[in-house]
Write a protein that holds these residues in place. Structure first.
Motif, mmCIF file in Angstrom:
data_model
loop_
_atom_site.group_PDB
_atom_site.id
_atom_site.type_symbol
_atom_site.label_atom_id
_atom_site.label_comp_id
_atom_site.label_asym_id
_atom_site.label_seq_id
_atom_site.Cartn_x
_atom_site.Cartn_y
_atom_site.Cartn_z
ATOM 1 N N GLY A 1 -54.480 -1.340 -6.945
ATOM 2 C CA GLY A 1 -53.842 -1.931 -5.770
ATOM 3 C C GLY A 1 -52.701 -2.861 -6.142
ATOM 4 O O GLY A 1 -51.638 -2.848 -5.503
ATOM 5 N N VAL A 2 -52.917 -3.666 -7.174
ATOM 6 C CA VAL A 2 -51.874 -4.587 -7.627
ATOM 7 C C VAL A 2 -50.702 -3.812 -8.208
ATOM 8 O O VAL A 2 -49.532 -4.118 -7.940
ATOM 9 C CB VAL A 2 -52.442 -5.584 -8.653
ATOM 10 C CG1 VAL A 2 -51.329 -6.444 -9.236
ATOM 11 C CG2 VAL A 2 -53.501 -6.465 -8.006
ATOM 12 N N LEU A 3 -50.998 -2.785 -9.007
ATOM 13 C CA LEU A 3 -49.930 -1.981 -9.587
ATOM 14 C C LEU A 3 -49.107 -1.286 -8.501
ATOM 15 O O LEU A 3 -47.872 -1.197 -8.597
ATOM 16 C CB LEU A 3 -50.512 -0.944 -10.546
ATOM 17 C CG LEU A 3 -51.076 -1.505 -11.857
ATOM 18 C CD1 LEU A 3 -51.791 -0.409 -12.645
ATOM 19 C CD2 LEU A 3 -49.975 -2.128 -12.706
ATOM 20 N N ALA A 4 -49.778 -0.824 -7.461
ATOM 21 C CA ALA A 4 -49.056 -0.188 -6.354
ATOM 22 C C ALA A 4 -48.148 -1.196 -5.647
ATOM 23 O O ALA A 4 -47.024 -0.866 -5.256
ATOM 24 C CB ALA A 4 -50.053 0.422 -5.367
ATOM 25 N N ALA A 5 -48.641 -2.431 -5.506
ATOM 26 C CA ALA A 5 -47.830 -3.468 -4.875
ATOM 27 C C ALA A 5 -46.616 -3.811 -5.739
ATOM 28 O O ALA A 5 -45.504 -4.013 -5.221
ATOM 29 C CB ALA A 5 -48.677 -4.720 -4.626
ATOM 30 N N PHE A 6 -46.820 -3.873 -7.042
ATOM 31 C CA PHE A 6 -45.702 -4.127 -7.959
ATOM 32 C C PHE A 6 -44.649 -3.016 -7.844
ATOM 33 O O PHE A 6 -43.454 -3.281 -7.776
ATOM 34 C CB PHE A 6 -46.194 -4.189 -9.405
ATOM 35 C CG PHE A 6 -46.839 -5.486 -9.806
ATOM 36 C CD1 PHE A 6 -46.615 -6.649 -9.092
ATOM 37 C CD2 PHE A 6 -47.655 -5.551 -10.925
ATOM 38 C CE1 PHE A 6 -47.208 -7.845 -9.480
ATOM 39 C CE2 PHE A 6 -48.246 -6.731 -11.320
ATOM 40 C CZ PHE A 6 -48.022 -7.887 -10.589
ATOM 41 N N LYS A 7 -45.102 -1.781 -7.854
ATOM 42 C CA LYS A 7 -44.158 -0.666 -7.792
ATOM 43 C C LYS A 7 -43.379 -0.696 -6.488
ATOM 44 O O LYS A 7 -42.151 -0.486 -6.464
ATOM 45 C CB LYS A 7 -44.883 0.668 -7.951
ATOM 46 C CG LYS A 7 -43.930 1.860 -8.091
ATOM 47 C CD LYS A 7 -44.684 3.134 -8.443
ATOM 48 C CE LYS A 7 -43.715 4.266 -8.811
ATOM 49 N NZ LYS A 7 -42.904 4.727 -7.683
ATOM 50 N N ALA A 8 -44.055 -0.981 -5.386
ATOM 51 C CA ALA A 8 -43.375 -1.052 -4.091
ATOM 52 C C ALA A 8 -42.346 -2.168 -4.074
ATOM 53 O O ALA A 8 -41.279 -2.035 -3.461
ATOM 54 C CB ALA A 8 -44.403 -1.253 -2.985
ATOM 55 N N ALA A 9 -42.641 -3.274 -4.748
ATOM 56 C CA ALA A 9 -41.740 -4.420 -4.743
ATOM 57 C C ALA A 9 -40.550 -4.239 -5.667
ATOM 58 O O ALA A 9 -39.433 -4.683 -5.352
ATOM 59 C CB ALA A 9 -42.509 -5.681 -5.136
ATOM 60 N N PHE A 10 -40.759 -3.594 -6.808
ATOM 61 C CA PHE A 10 -39.732 -3.564 -7.849
ATOM 62 C C PHE A 10 -39.012 -2.225 -8.007
ATOM 63 O O PHE A 10 -37.798 -2.194 -8.224
ATOM 64 C CB PHE A 10 -40.359 -3.926 -9.210
ATOM 65 C CG PHE A 10 -40.983 -5.281 -9.265
ATOM 66 C CD1 PHE A 10 -40.372 -6.385 -8.679
ATOM 67 C CD2 PHE A 10 -42.196 -5.472 -9.921
ATOM 68 C CE1 PHE A 10 -40.944 -7.636 -8.742
ATOM 69 C CE2 PHE A 10 -42.778 -6.731 -9.985
ATOM 70 C CZ PHE A 10 -42.156 -7.818 -9.394
ATOM 71 N N LEU A 11 -39.768 -1.112 -7.933
ATOM 72 C CA LEU A 11 -39.176 0.170 -8.312
ATOM 73 C C LEU A 11 -39.820 1.304 -7.514
ATOM 74 O O LEU A 11 -40.311 2.281 -8.074
ATOM 75 C CB LEU A 11 -39.353 0.393 -9.825
ATOM 76 C CG LEU A 11 -38.550 1.505 -10.488
ATOM 77 C CD1 LEU A 11 -37.054 1.318 -10.318
ATOM 78 C CD2 LEU A 11 -38.909 1.609 -11.974
ATOM 79 N N ALA A 12 -39.807 1.179 -6.196
ATOM 80 C CA ALA A 12 -40.440 2.188 -5.344
ATOM 81 C C ALA A 12 -39.780 3.544 -5.489
ATOM 82 O O ALA A 12 -40.411 4.587 -5.278
ATOM 83 C CB ALA A 12 -40.386 1.739 -3.884
ATOM 84 N N ASP A 13 -38.492 3.556 -5.874
ATOM 85 C CA ASP A 13 -37.749 4.811 -6.006
ATOM 86 C C ASP A 13 -37.738 5.341 -7.436
ATOM 87 O O ASP A 13 -37.002 6.273 -7.750
ATOM 88 C CB ASP A 13 -36.315 4.630 -5.512
ATOM 89 C CG ASP A 13 -35.640 3.402 -6.107
ATOM 90 O OD1 ASP A 13 -36.309 2.620 -6.800
ATOM 91 O OD2 ASP A 13 -34.436 3.208 -5.847
#
Length: 287
Positions: A171-183
């Motif tokens: 869950g935390v990793l998904a939040a990080f990815k969404a915040a920093f590098l979703a694309d």
């Protein structure tokens, strides 16, 4: 004379973040230097407790070398680099994210060292200090809980902001990815995450660290918007631009826009390098 791009990283980052961009700049014939602010890069602390298998209690209490480092320390370090770079010709100061705070204060203090200042989705406080902007409507879409959920220890006791970027929590990793590098791809995201360091300074500046019209405001400037940024949303980037233009309407921002998230321009830097090359061409002849 050929300018030097001086590149200033954001929070929890370091000069390593700019390696792909520097390669692209070099291939286009541009000179650059990536800065490690105090306590960053090879001066960073990676506690034993941060290694696998992690020791959560140890990670929450282990000392960090960045404790006590202030925004003023960052600015003094950057000015020293700008002084050296300026001996070799024009200087273009480029900052990203939290690095904009350091760049802005350096420009307040030594505008003579900077021929153009470039913000890439970076903080340039004018009406408020940076901490206060986080409570503004433009930041309402930011998922602050994602980063907060990975914070370790008590910042007041540790004297640093510490984040466990090596967490295995999906869950935390998904939040990080969404915040920093979703694309980005999952592999790109994890590779970039592993360049982050766990500790960052507590000092987020004061109202005295806002842009000043008589120094910062006299430097030609560019703002590079990141159109899909969810860490500093486009609405906040646009507010930075509006406030800067209102402060010195006779010296407005040259505004550019890149597609992508907060980190995509560093992972896939070809277009960013071309934009910076175009910015360099704006320097007066004979600079």
């Amino acid at each position: 004379m050929q300018p030097t791009f001086v590149l200033v990283h954001g929070a929890f980052a370091n000069s390593f973040s700019f390696a792909p961009l520097q390669a692209e700049l070099g291939l286009l014939g541009h000179r650059s230097v990536a800065v490690d602010l105090p306590g960053h890069g090879f001066a960073a602390t990676y506690p034993r407790a941060y290694q696998a298998p992690q020791d959560p209690e140890g990670l929450a209490t282990a000392p960090g070398a960045i404790k006590g480092v202030t925004l003023a320390d960052n600015v003094a370090h950057l000015i020293g680099i700008l002084e050296r770079a300026k001996r070799n010709g024009p200087v273009i100061l480029v900052s990203h994210s939290r690095g904009g705070m350091t760049a802005t204060v350096a420009a307040n203090q030594r505008p003579d060292l900077i021929d153009r200042i470039v913000y890439v989705s970076a903080w340039c406080p004018v009406d408020l200090d940076v901490s206060s902007y986080y409570a503004e409507p433009e930041m309402a879409t930011v998922d602050a809980a994602g980063l907060a959920s990975a914070m370790v220890g008590n910042p007041a006791e540790l004297g640093v902001l510490r984040v466990n970027f090596r967490t295995a929590d999906p869950g935390v990793l998904a939040a990080f990815k969404a915040a920093f590098l979703a694309d980005g791809t999952d592999d790109e995201f994890l590779a970039f995450l592993n360049t982050f360091q766990p500790d960052e300074t507590l000092d987020a500046g004061t109202p005295d660290d806002r842009a000043r019209p008589d120094s910062w405001g006299q430097i030609p400037r560019t703002y590079v918007r990141l159109a899909e940024d969810t860490s500093i949303p486009p609405a906040m980037q646009d507010r930075m631009i509006r406030e800067g233009d209102a402060l010195t309407p006779d010296n407005p921002y040259d505004v550019r826009t890149l597609a992508g998230s907060h980190l995509k321009w560093l992972v896939d830097p070809a277009q960013a390098a071309r934009v910076l090359g175009e910015v360099a061409a704006l320097l007066p002849a004979g600079s």
